[in-house]
Structures are given as C-alpha cells and as structure tokens.
Design an enzyme around this catalytic site. Structure first.
Site, mmCIF file in Angstrom:
data_model
loop_
_atom_site.group_PDB
_atom_site.id
_atom_site.type_symbol
_atom_site.label_atom_id
_atom_site.label_comp_id
_atom_site.label_asym_id
_atom_site.label_seq_id
_atom_site.Cartn_x
_atom_site.Cartn_y
_atom_site.Cartn_z
ATOM 1 N N THR A 1 0.841 -1.198 0.000
ATOM 2 C CA THR A 1 0.000 0.000 0.000
ATOM 3 C C THR A 1 0.876 1.248 0.000
ATOM 4 O O THR A 1 2.100 1.170 -0.162
ATOM 5 C CB THR A 1 -1.019 -0.068 1.163
ATOM 6 O OG1 THR A 1 -1.933 1.030 1.034
ATOM 7 C CG2 THR A 1 -0.357 -0.012 2.528
ATOM 8 N N LYS B 1 3.444 1.285 -3.912
ATOM 9 C CA LYS B 1 2.857 0.469 -4.988
ATOM 10 C C LYS B 1 3.669 0.534 -6.298
ATOM 11 O O LYS B 1 3.769 -0.463 -7.008
ATOM 12 C CB LYS B 1 1.414 0.892 -5.260
ATOM 13 C CG LYS B 1 0.424 0.440 -4.180
ATOM 14 C CD LYS B 1 -0.982 0.877 -4.565
ATOM 15 C CE LYS B 1 -2.014 0.302 -3.611
ATOM 16 N NZ LYS B 1 -3.385 0.549 -4.084
ATOM 17 N N ASN C 1 -0.382 -3.964 -6.006
ATOM 18 C CA ASN C 1 -0.795 -4.072 -4.603
ATOM 19 C C ASN C 1 -0.627 -5.490 -4.075
ATOM 20 O O ASN C 1 -0.968 -5.759 -2.922
ATOM 21 C CB ASN C 1 -2.248 -3.602 -4.415
ATOM 22 C CG ASN C 1 -3.248 -4.568 -5.006
ATOM 23 O OD1 ASN C 1 -2.899 -5.414 -5.834
ATOM 24 N ND2 ASN C 1 -4.488 -4.463 -4.592
ATOM 25 N N ALA D 1 -4.619 5.974 -8.607
ATOM 26 C CA ALA D 1 -5.821 5.197 -8.269
ATOM 27 C C ALA D 1 -6.646 4.901 -9.515
ATOM 28 O O ALA D 1 -7.158 3.782 -9.690
ATOM 29 C CB ALA D 1 -6.652 5.957 -7.240
ATOM 30 N N ALA E 1 -4.357 17.522 -19.192
ATOM 31 C CA ALA E 1 -3.336 16.795 -19.965
ATOM 32 C C ALA E 1 -3.095 15.397 -19.397
ATOM 33 O O ALA E 1 -2.820 14.453 -20.143
ATOM 34 C CB ALA E 1 -2.035 17.588 -19.976
ATOM 35 N N MET F 1 -14.406 6.098 -4.752
ATOM 36 C CA MET F 1 -13.462 5.018 -4.452
ATOM 37 C C MET F 1 -12.932 5.102 -3.023
ATOM 38 O O MET F 1 -12.388 4.140 -2.502
ATOM 39 C CB MET F 1 -12.318 5.003 -5.470
ATOM 40 C CG MET F 1 -12.743 4.275 -6.750
ATOM 41 S SD MET F 1 -11.649 4.480 -8.161
ATOM 42 C CE MET F 1 -10.105 3.957 -7.516
HETATM 43 P P1 ATR Z 1 -3.815 8.593 -6.108
HETATM 44 O O1 ATR Z 1 -2.813 7.496 -5.931
HETATM 45 O O2 ATR Z 1 -4.783 8.761 -4.961
HETATM 46 O O3 ATR Z 1 -4.507 8.524 -7.419
HETATM 47 P P2 ATR Z 1 -2.317 10.771 -7.196
HETATM 48 O O4 ATR Z 1 -1.661 9.878 -8.199
HETATM 49 O O5 ATR Z 1 -1.517 11.831 -6.517
HETATM 50 O O6 ATR Z 1 -2.956 9.932 -6.024
HETATM 51 O O7 ATR Z 1 -3.583 11.429 -7.915
HETATM 52 C C1 ATR Z 1 -4.473 12.276 -7.238
HETATM 53 C C2 ATR Z 1 -5.633 12.641 -8.166
HETATM 54 O O8 ATR Z 1 -6.586 13.434 -7.454
HETATM 55 C C3 ATR Z 1 -5.217 13.449 -9.367
HETATM 56 O O9 ATR Z 1 -6.110 13.169 -10.423
HETATM 57 C C4 ATR Z 1 -5.395 14.885 -8.847
HETATM 58 O O10 ATR Z 1 -5.561 15.845 -9.869
HETATM 59 P P3 ATR Z 1 -4.252 16.458 -10.650
HETATM 60 O O11 ATR Z 1 -3.799 15.367 -11.587
HETATM 61 O O12 ATR Z 1 -4.747 17.648 -11.367
HETATM 62 O O13 ATR Z 1 -3.238 16.771 -9.578
HETATM 63 C C5 ATR Z 1 -6.673 14.726 -8.085
HETATM 64 N N1 ATR Z 1 -6.885 15.719 -7.013
HETATM 65 C C6 ATR Z 1 -6.191 15.852 -5.860
HETATM 66 N N2 ATR Z 1 -6.703 16.831 -5.090
HETATM 67 C C7 ATR Z 1 -7.760 17.352 -5.778
HETATM 68 C C8 ATR Z 1 -8.713 18.383 -5.515
HETATM 69 N N3 ATR Z 1 -8.680 19.099 -4.384
HETATM 70 N N4 ATR Z 1 -9.662 18.616 -6.459
HETATM 71 C C9 ATR Z 1 -9.717 17.893 -7.588
HETATM 72 N N5 ATR Z 1 -8.844 16.912 -7.900
HETATM 73 C C10 ATR Z 1 -7.879 16.637 -7.011
#
Ligand code: ATR
Length: 277
Positions: free
Chosen positions: A63, A67, A88, A133, A157, A219
């Site tokens: 975790t 990962k 995982n 995720a 993007a 999720m």
């Molecule tokens: P995880 O492993 O939980 O997916 P991550 O790879 O850091 O963690 O991805 C976090 C996701 O949540 C991303 O899609 C992020 O958007 P960005 O790609 O623009 O950074 C999104 N995210 C995080 N905080 C957010 C918020 N306050 N509002 C909207 N999207 C958010």
C-alpha cells in the site's frame, strides 16, 4: 503444520484493515494463513520485501507509498498490473520469480457488478481523476466493454495521457480525456477516483453529469457520506456508493491469487462495515 505467512507493507501501516480482512478470509476458508502488517522504512521497501520472501513469506499486499516500487522491482507482472503501473500484490510464482499483480480494478468491478448488481457493458461512465488510483482500475473497467469512458481531471493533460495509454485496451469503448469543464450531460455511472475527498473537496464538475438514474461511486470509503457522494445526491443521483466493497473485494482477489480459493465476501463485509473509519 505451521501457517503460511502473508503481510501488508506500507508506511504508515497501523490503520490498515487488511490483517483483519485476511484473518476473516482464512477463518472462513480454513486456509492455513497468518497475516500481519509490516511498516517498511521509507527508504527500505525493497530490502523489506527481499527479506520477507527469503524468510519463507508467501505473499504481500503493498500500500501507500510503495505500490510503484513494488511494480518496478517485480520481474514478472500480470496484465492488469502491467497496465496499472503499480502493484498491490506480490508473490513468488511457481518458478520462484517475484511476480506483481494489481487487484484494485478487479475489486472495483466485482463490487459494482456482483455486490451492487450494476451493469457496466454498454454504459456511459465518467471517471474523475487521472492519478495512480484511476490508472490502477482502468484496465479491468474497460474489459467490461462500457459504451463510453470519459476521464476528467483537474489537469486535463493527465486525463488525455491516460486515455492515450489505454487506447489499445478500449475494444469498442469510446475513451476520452478532458478537464473538469468538459462533461456536460448525464452519465450512467460516475466514479470519483480523485483524492479530493481526503480534503473534503468536490471536483468542480457540472451538476448536469448527474441524472435521475445516475449511480455515483466514490473510491474512497468513510463511516459517513463522502463530500462527493453528498454533492451527487443533492444533484439528484439515484444511488451513492463508497469504496468499502472495493476494499474487501481487492483483498479477496489477492487471497485468491495466493491460495486459489475465493472467499465469500458478504459475511466479511457485514462483520467489518461498522468498523471502517
Ligand atoms: P492517487 O494514488 O490517490 O490517485 P495521485 O496519483 O496523486 O494519487 O492522484 C491524485 C488525483 O486526485 C489526481 O487526479 C489529482 O488531480 P491532478 O492530476 O490535477 O493533480 C486529483 N486531485 C487531488 N486533489 C484534488 C482536488 N482538491 N480537487 C480535484 N482533484 C484533485
């Protein structure tokens, strides 16, 4: 006969539900499994894994934040781990080779289809987020052959890059990536895979994506309604589900990968639902 040893590795790890879930699976199936939790040092994940297997350990769950490292260090990967870019689940295969699996997507699909009786084939699905995720679940989700999957993300993007990455896996699904301002009509299913809920935030998407028949799935899981699910119900969603079932089902998929036996998840969910938080 001594039990076979399994564990979950993370940092931190004390909050993990996995030892409890797998102990219940072992009890139910009669498998000789002992499952513990290991906190690896942030700079010591690989040596923790190597030591665990060299001492006879049989399988690991992995975790946050390891990962991607688990994925990189494995010499073999299942197709779903390969596409996910993260693992995982680790085990030694029949030739003793360290193998990575990712059971998150299968857990999500199983929860949606089996536990909640939701069809996925032919459906229009909006996926919010484009981080690890979401990447972890897209392969198994697309394998269900939805009609359309729109990935919407704060950083457009990244959503487009994910759509490109999975272009070869989409069969007849229309797969696109965009910003939060892209989607403007109702979807059958909306999956929130952003980490926004952790801060109590809701992605700024048009309420028009929620129709009277829309199901939303966060999720994340929490003892109370997540901010996203509350928003969706206020916007008129038919149903709001959280990731508790996915948590139990991804564990069952790992247990099956290791033991060849599939636990019945319903009684485990009933036993643990009140303890999440
Ligand atoms: P995880 O492993 O939980 O997916 P991550 O790879 O850091 O963690 O991805 C976090 C996701 O949540 C991303 O899609 C992020 O958007 P960005 O790609 O623009 O950074 C999104 N995210 C995080 N905080 C957010 C918020 N306050 N509002 C909207 N999207 C958010």
């Amino acid at each position: 006969m001594a039990n076979d040893i399994y564990a979950v590795v993370g940092h931190p790890i004390s909050h993990s539900k996995s030892p409890r879930i797998h102990s219940l699976f072992a009890e139910q199936t009669g498998e000789a499994v002992e499952y513990t939790a290991i906190q690896a040092p942030l700079d010591g994940f690989e040596s923790t894994v190597t030591t665990f297997f060299s001492q006879g350990g049989r399988g690991l769950n992995v975790t946050v934040p390891f990962k991607e490292q688990a994925w990189r260090m494995a010499a073999r990967r299942t197709w779903r781990a390969e596409k996910a870019g993260a693992a995982n689940t680790l085990y030694l295969d029949s030739e003793g080779v360290l193998t990575a699996d990712n059971t998150d997507g299968a857990g999500l699909v199983r929860d949606l289809r089996h536990n909640h009786q939701l069809p996925l084939a032919g459906q229009r699905i909006l996926v919010l987020g484009a981080g690890g995720a979401v990447r972890g679940v897209l392969g198994p989700l697309l394998a269900e052959r939805p009609a359309a999957v729109v990935i919407a993300n704060r950083t457009a993007a990244k959503a487009q890059a994910l759509a490109d990455l999975f272009a070869a896996d989409r069969a007849d699904t229309e797969l696109t990536g965009c910003g939060f301002d892209g989607p403007d009509s109702a979807f059958d299913l909306i999956i929130n895979g952003t980490s926004a809920s952790l801060q109590g935030d809701v992605p700024p998407i048009a309420p028009a994506v929620v129709g009277p028949d829309t199901t939303v799935y966060d999720m994340m899981y929490a003892p109370t309604l997540t901010a996203f699910n509350r928003w969706a119900l206020e916007a008129g969603a038919a149903r709001a589900l959280d990731g508790f079932g996915m948590l139990i089902e991804q564990a069952a998929e790992s247990f099956q990968a290791w033991r060849g036996v599939r636990p019945d998840t319903a009684p485990v969910m009933a036993a643990l639902r009140d303890t999440v938080g």
